[in-house]
Design an enzyme around this catalytic site. Structure first.
Site, mmCIF file in Angstrom:
data_model
loop_
_atom_site.group_PDB
_atom_site.id
_atom_site.type_symbol
_atom_site.label_atom_id
_atom_site.label_comp_id
_atom_site.label_asym_id
_atom_site.label_seq_id
_atom_site.Cartn_x
_atom_site.Cartn_y
_atom_site.Cartn_z
ATOM 1 N N GLY A 203 11.741 -26.134 -4.449
ATOM 2 C CA GLY A 203 12.500 -24.893 -4.307
ATOM 3 C C GLY A 203 12.211 -23.934 -5.435
ATOM 4 O O GLY A 203 11.219 -24.085 -6.145
ATOM 5 N N ASN A 204 13.081 -22.941 -5.580
ATOM 6 C CA ASN A 204 12.885 -21.960 -6.657
ATOM 7 C C ASN A 204 14.250 -21.521 -7.181
ATOM 8 O O ASN A 204 15.283 -21.924 -6.654
ATOM 9 C CB ASN A 204 12.059 -20.775 -6.151
ATOM 10 C CG ASN A 204 12.702 -20.110 -4.955
ATOM 11 O OD1 ASN A 204 13.751 -19.499 -5.072
ATOM 12 N ND2 ASN A 204 12.081 -20.251 -3.787
ATOM 13 N N HIS A 205 14.230 -20.686 -8.197
ATOM 14 C CA HIS A 205 15.468 -20.324 -8.906
ATOM 15 C C HIS A 205 16.243 -19.177 -8.262
ATOM 16 O O HIS A 205 17.225 -18.722 -8.837
ATOM 17 C CB HIS A 205 15.137 -19.902 -10.342
ATOM 18 C CG HIS A 205 14.707 -21.033 -11.218
ATOM 19 N ND1 HIS A 205 15.520 -22.093 -11.494
ATOM 20 C CD2 HIS A 205 13.542 -21.273 -11.863
ATOM 21 C CE1 HIS A 205 14.887 -22.936 -12.288
ATOM 22 N NE2 HIS A 205 13.685 -22.465 -12.517
ATOM 23 N N SER A 206 15.828 -18.656 -7.119
ATOM 24 C CA SER A 206 16.496 -17.467 -6.578
ATOM 25 C C SER A 206 17.972 -17.745 -6.270
ATOM 26 O O SER A 206 18.300 -18.708 -5.573
ATOM 27 C CB SER A 206 15.781 -17.007 -5.311
ATOM 28 O OG SER A 206 16.448 -15.894 -4.797
#
Ligand code: CTP
Length: 397
Positions: A203-206
């Site tokens: 995933g990512n930090h958004s």
């Protein structure tokens, strides 16, 4: 501001809205209907607002309140807006203090409807909503959820914190008209998660905050807004239809369904470029001393480029906005990406070093396919959102 209260059970939630408004420094005059007082009494509204409360036009006549209250307001916010109050407002009736106020107000007017699904969907109510919108009022679509009694559906009053945000965002625009009225807007937000096994993902930090700010500000400007949220844990914005997606493939499917009939599409979601070729059926275990197995990746569809391609193939008058998070050579990378994706606007953020992800503020350069570049200095994410809508407006057909 004037807080008009209709005769619905959701009036109890509006006490909390009133409290938030007064605590943040707004001077609020509550104008309930007589039916509203059957749910929440006059002393509650008077104590929370610190102002006198009347429902009819015969109290304090020497001050001509039926004219003055509306004339002096910066915002009239009606919550809960019942089917009855909207019908009376649409017909231009003036049979109590609230309907008189609605006729004399020249400031922005917002209705936050709440009623049972059948009443909301009835053609009479929908016609009244359309009439009110055509006259410049913002009518926030009700939320979906538990209604009074055992039923669930569309018709719920949005949460007080989100009503507060809606009031605040309309107020900050001053007397400006809802310039996105009649426009259908689709915004993606958050970050996709690509399953590695049943408990892990790439995933990512958004955080989704920028996308939610875009949805909130568009709703405050009168748009019909759908928010496609990928793994966001923020409350649903008032007046916005929220659709959920998990992975990039799910987000692509949701955007494909929602793009139909949209005037504007904003891809602010952070989409994973790759996903594991196969998600393990059971949790991957470690074996002491053994080298971990590599994760084989496959490329995800480029959703933004796909939306642009569909628009062009179908010859649609649709404005498409992309986002780009860059760590280096921000403008050069942004220009190249804008050309590659084929969108009309690209909002380029510099990320890394704690910038942008999860913060309340943002800063960006908005690049246009016409070669334009607009700098948006560091400020609240809703300032950037409003700049995006300002730049989208002249591009709409
Ligand atoms: N995007 C998308 N589908 C993808 C990847 C990105 O729709 N598979 C969209 C994002 O929502 C964003 C824009 O494309 O609006 C740019 O995202 P970004 O990750 O910066 O672009 P990439 O094409 O992945 O480029 P990079 O090589 O810099 O990662």
């Amino acid at each position: 501001m004037v807080l008009g209260v209709g005769g619905g059970i959701a009036a109890y939630k509006v006490c909390e809205l009133l409290r938030r408004l007064t605590e943040s420094g707004h001077r609020v005059r509550v104008v309930p209907t007589a039916e509203a007082l059957r749910f929440v009494g006059e002393p509650t509204w008077a104590a929370l607002s610190g102002q006198p409360v009347a429902t009819g036009v015969w109290d304090g006549v020497h001050e001509v309140p039926h004219v003055r209250i509306g004339q002096e307001a910066d915002l009239v916010f009606v919550a809960p807006a019942t089917a009855n109050i909207m019908a009376r407002a649409a017909a231009g009736l003036a049979d109590d203090l609230l309907t008189n106020t609605l006729l004399t107000a020249r400031c922005p007017v917002v209705f936050a409807p709440a009623m049972h699904t059948e009443m909301w969907e009835h053609p009479a109510t929908q016609a009244n909503v359309a009439t009110l919108r055509s006259r410049g009022a913002v009518v926030l679509d009700p939320a979906v959820g538990r209604l009074t009694g055992a039923d669930t559906g569309r018709g719920r009053l949005p949460e007080p914190s989100e009503l507060f945000e809606a009031a605040r965002l309309v107020l900050r625009r001053g007397a400006a008209a809802p310039d996105l009225a009649g426009r259908r807007v689709v915004v993606s937000a958050g970050g996709t998660r690509e399953a590695v096994d049943p408990v892990r993902f790439l995933g990512n930090h958004s955080s989704g905050k920028q996308g939610y700010a875009l949805a909130r500000t568009a709703a405050a400007r009168g748009a019909d807004v759908t928010l496609v949220a990928a793994n966001v844990s923020l409350p649903d914005p008032a007046g916005v239809r929220v659709v959920r997606a998990g992975s990039a493939v799910e987000l692509a499917e949701a955007m494909e369904a929602e793009r139909v009939g949209a005037d504007v599409i904003v891809m602010s979601a952070a989409v994973a470029d790759f996903r594991p070729v196969a998600s393990a059926a059971s949790k991957i275990k470690k074996s002491p001393g053994a080298t971990p197995a590599p994760i084989e990746l496959a490329e995800n569809p480029d959703i933004l480029a796909g939306l642009v391609a569909s628009r062009d193939a179908e010859g649609l008058a649709q404005t498409v906005v992309g986002f780009a998070a860059e760590t280096d050579d921000v403008i050069a990378n942004g220009r190249a990406k804008l050309a590659r994706k084929g969108c009309d606007l690209l909002v380029v953020n510099q990320v890394g070093g704690g910038r942008a992800f999860g913060t309340e503020d943002n800063q960006a350069v908005i690049l246009g396919s016409d070669g334009s570049a607009v700098d948006v200095p560091t400020g609240p994410k809703e300032d950037l959102a409003d700049r995006v809508w300002d730049l989208v407006l002249p591009r709409l057909g």
